[in-house]
Design a protein around this motif. Sequence first.
Motif, PDB file in Angstrom:
ATOM      1  N   PHE A  28       0.835  -1.197   0.000  1.00 60.71           N
ATOM      2  CA  PHE A  28       0.000   0.000   0.000  1.00 60.71           C
ATOM      3  C   PHE A  28       0.878   1.258   0.000  1.00 60.71           C
ATOM      4  N   LEU A  29       1.854   1.304   0.881  1.00 55.75           N
ATOM      5  CA  LEU A  29       2.743   2.457   0.956  1.00 55.75           C
ATOM      6  C   LEU A  29       3.522   2.627  -0.344  1.00 55.75           C
ATOM      7  N   GLU A  30       4.067   1.543  -0.850  1.00 51.84           N
ATOM      8  CA  GLU A  30       4.844   1.626  -2.083  1.00 51.84           C
ATOM      9  C   GLU A  30       3.982   2.106  -3.249  1.00 51.84           C
ATOM     10  N   PHE A  31       2.762   1.610  -3.346  1.00 52.86           N
ATOM     11  CA  PHE A  31       1.870   2.040  -4.431  1.00 52.86           C
ATOM     12  C   PHE A  31       1.632   3.539  -4.365  1.00 52.86           C
ATOM     13  N   THR A  32       1.305   4.053  -3.201  1.00 52.82           N
ATOM     14  CA  THR A  32       1.012   5.482  -3.083  1.00 52.82           C
ATOM     15  C   THR A  32       2.252   6.333  -3.336  1.00 52.82           C
ATOM     16  N   VAL A  33       3.399   5.880  -2.863  1.00 49.90           N
ATOM     17  CA  VAL A  33       4.644   6.620  -3.100  1.00 49.90           C
ATOM     18  C   VAL A  33       4.975   6.625  -4.589  1.00 49.90           C
ATOM     19  N   ARG A  34       4.891   5.480  -5.240  1.00 52.08           N
ATOM     20  CA  ARG A  34       5.205   5.392  -6.673  1.00 52.08           C
ATOM     21  C   ARG A  34       4.255   6.272  -7.505  1.00 52.08           C
ATOM     22  N   GLN A  35       2.975   6.205  -7.202  1.00 57.31           N
ATOM     23  CA  GLN A  35       2.013   7.034  -7.922  1.00 57.31           C
ATOM     24  C   GLN A  35       2.365   8.513  -7.760  1.00 57.31           C
ATOM     25  N   THR A  36       2.733   8.893  -6.563  1.00 57.79           N
ATOM     26  CA  THR A  36       3.086  10.284  -6.292  1.00 57.79           C
ATOM     27  C   THR A  36       4.345  10.679  -7.047  1.00 57.79           C
ATOM     28  N   LEU A  37       5.364   9.832  -7.018  1.00 53.04           N
ATOM     29  CA  LEU A  37       6.605  10.130  -7.735  1.00 53.04           C
ATOM     30  C   LEU A  37       6.381  10.250  -9.240  1.00 53.04           C
ATOM     31  N   GLU A  38       5.402   9.523  -9.762  1.00 53.90           N
ATOM     32  CA  GLU A  38       5.085   9.563 -11.189  1.00 53.90           C
ATOM     33  C   GLU A  38       4.148  10.721 -11.531  1.00 53.90           C
ATOM     34  N   GLY A  39       3.855  11.568 -10.543  1.00 47.58           N
ATOM     35  CA  GLY A  39       2.985  12.711 -10.784  1.00 47.58           C
ATOM     36  C   GLY A  39       1.510  12.353 -10.859  1.00 47.58           C
ATOM     37  N   LYS A  40       1.142  11.224 -10.289  1.00 49.79           N
ATOM     38  CA  LYS A  40      -0.237  10.744 -10.365  1.00 49.79           C
ATOM     39  C   LYS A  40      -0.945  10.767  -9.015  1.00 49.79           C
ATOM     40  N   ALA A  41      -0.486  11.596  -8.100  1.00 46.64           N
ATOM     41  CA  ALA A  41      -1.088  11.633  -6.764  1.00 46.64           C
ATOM     42  C   ALA A  41      -2.580  11.922  -6.828  1.00 46.64           C
ATOM     43  N   GLY A  42      -2.991  12.773  -7.750  1.00 45.14           N
ATOM     44  CA  GLY A  42      -4.399  13.106  -7.902  1.00 45.14           C
ATOM     45  C   GLY A  42      -5.248  11.970  -8.427  1.00 45.14           C
ATOM     46  N   GLU A  43      -4.605  10.944  -8.931  1.00 44.22           N
ATOM     47  CA  GLU A  43      -5.321   9.789  -9.478  1.00 44.22           C
ATOM     48  C   GLU A  43      -5.487   8.658  -8.455  1.00 44.22           C
ATOM     49  N   ILE A  44      -4.937   8.838  -7.271  1.00 44.63           N
ATOM     50  CA  ILE A  44      -5.043   7.793  -6.245  1.00 44.63           C
ATOM     51  C   ILE A  44      -6.440   7.855  -5.641  1.00 44.63           C
ATOM     52  N   LYS A  45      -7.278   6.972  -6.092  1.00 46.01           N
ATOM     53  CA  LYS A  45      -8.664   6.894  -5.630  1.00 46.01           C
ATOM     54  C   LYS A  45      -8.880   5.564  -4.925  1.00 46.01           C
ATOM     55  N   GLU A  46      -9.858   5.562  -4.054  1.00 46.01           N
ATOM     56  CA  GLU A  46     -10.150   4.375  -3.259  1.00 46.01           C
ATOM     57  C   GLU A  46     -10.376   3.137  -4.127  1.00 46.01           C
ATOM     58  N   ALA A  47     -11.115   3.268  -5.188  1.00 44.21           N
ATOM     59  CA  ALA A  47     -11.392   2.122  -6.057  1.00 44.21           C
ATOM     60  C   ALA A  47     -10.108   1.608  -6.710  1.00 44.21           C
ATOM     61  N   LEU A  48      -9.241   2.523  -7.144  1.00 42.89           N
ATOM     62  CA  LEU A  48      -7.972   2.127  -7.760  1.00 42.89           C
ATOM     63  C   LEU A  48      -7.097   1.379  -6.759  1.00 42.89           C
ATOM     64  N   VAL A  49      -7.010   1.876  -5.558  1.00 41.67           N
ATOM     65  CA  VAL A  49      -6.211   1.216  -4.516  1.00 41.67           C
ATOM     66  C   VAL A  49      -6.786  -0.163  -4.218  1.00 41.67           C
ATOM     67  N   GLY A  50      -8.097  -0.256  -4.150  1.00 41.38           N
ATOM     68  CA  GLY A  50      -8.730  -1.556  -3.906  1.00 41.38           C
ATOM     69  C   GLY A  50      -8.338  -2.596  -4.937  1.00 41.38           C
ATOM     70  N   VAL A  51      -8.309  -2.183  -6.192  1.00 43.74           N
ATOM     71  CA  VAL A  51      -7.964  -3.104  -7.283  1.00 43.74           C
ATOM     72  C   VAL A  51      -6.462  -3.369  -7.318  1.00 43.74           C
ATOM     73  N   GLU A  52      -5.657  -2.321  -7.295  1.00 44.88           N
ATOM     74  CA  GLU A  52      -4.207  -2.450  -7.468  1.00 44.88           C
ATOM     75  C   GLU A  52      -3.468  -2.999  -6.251  1.00 44.88           C
ATOM     76  N   VAL A  53      -3.929  -2.664  -5.065  1.00 46.17           N
ATOM     77  CA  VAL A  53      -3.211  -3.060  -3.849  1.00 46.17           C
ATOM     78  C   VAL A  53      -3.860  -4.256  -3.164  1.00 46.17           C
ATOM     79  N   PHE A  54      -5.189  -4.253  -3.112  1.00 47.66           N
ATOM     80  CA  PHE A  54      -5.892  -5.270  -2.336  1.00 47.66           C
ATOM     81  C   PHE A  54      -6.560  -6.333  -3.199  1.00 47.66           C
ATOM     82  N   ASP A  55      -6.188  -6.361  -4.481  1.00 49.10           N
ATOM     83  CA  ASP A  55      -6.617  -7.420  -5.401  1.00 49.10           C
ATOM     84  C   ASP A  55      -8.131  -7.595  -5.488  1.00 49.10           C
TER      85      ASP A  55
END
Length: 91
Positions: A28-55
Motif C-alpha cells: 500500500f505504501l509503495e503504491f502510493t509513493v510510486r504514484q506520487t513520484l510519477e505525478g499521479k497523486a491526484g489519481e489515487i482513488k479508493e477504487a484504484l487502490v482496492g484493485v491495485e493493492v488489495f486485489d
Amino acid sequence: MNTSDVEEQLQRIHESRQFRASKRMKRFLEFTVRQTLEGKAGEIKEALVGVEVFDRPADYDPRVDPIVRVEARRLRQKIEEYYASDGRSEE
C-alpha cells in the motif's frame, strides 16, 4: 527531497519493525509513493487502490467493501509509529 532520497526512505520504512512483517502495508505504501513520484497523486482513488493493492475485482465498490479506508487508517498509524520510534531522527 529528490526521488532517490524518497526511494531510500521507503526502503528504510519497509525494513523497519513496524513494516517488516506486513506485506500488505508495504504494498500500500509503495503504491502510493510510486504514484506520487510519477505525478499521479491526484489519481489515487479508493477504487484504484482496492484493485491495485488489495486485489479486488475491477468492479470493486468501496461503498460496499471498506478495506481501503480501514487499511489507510492502519497505514497512517504504522507510519506515525515509525517516525515516533525507529525513524524519529529522519526527515
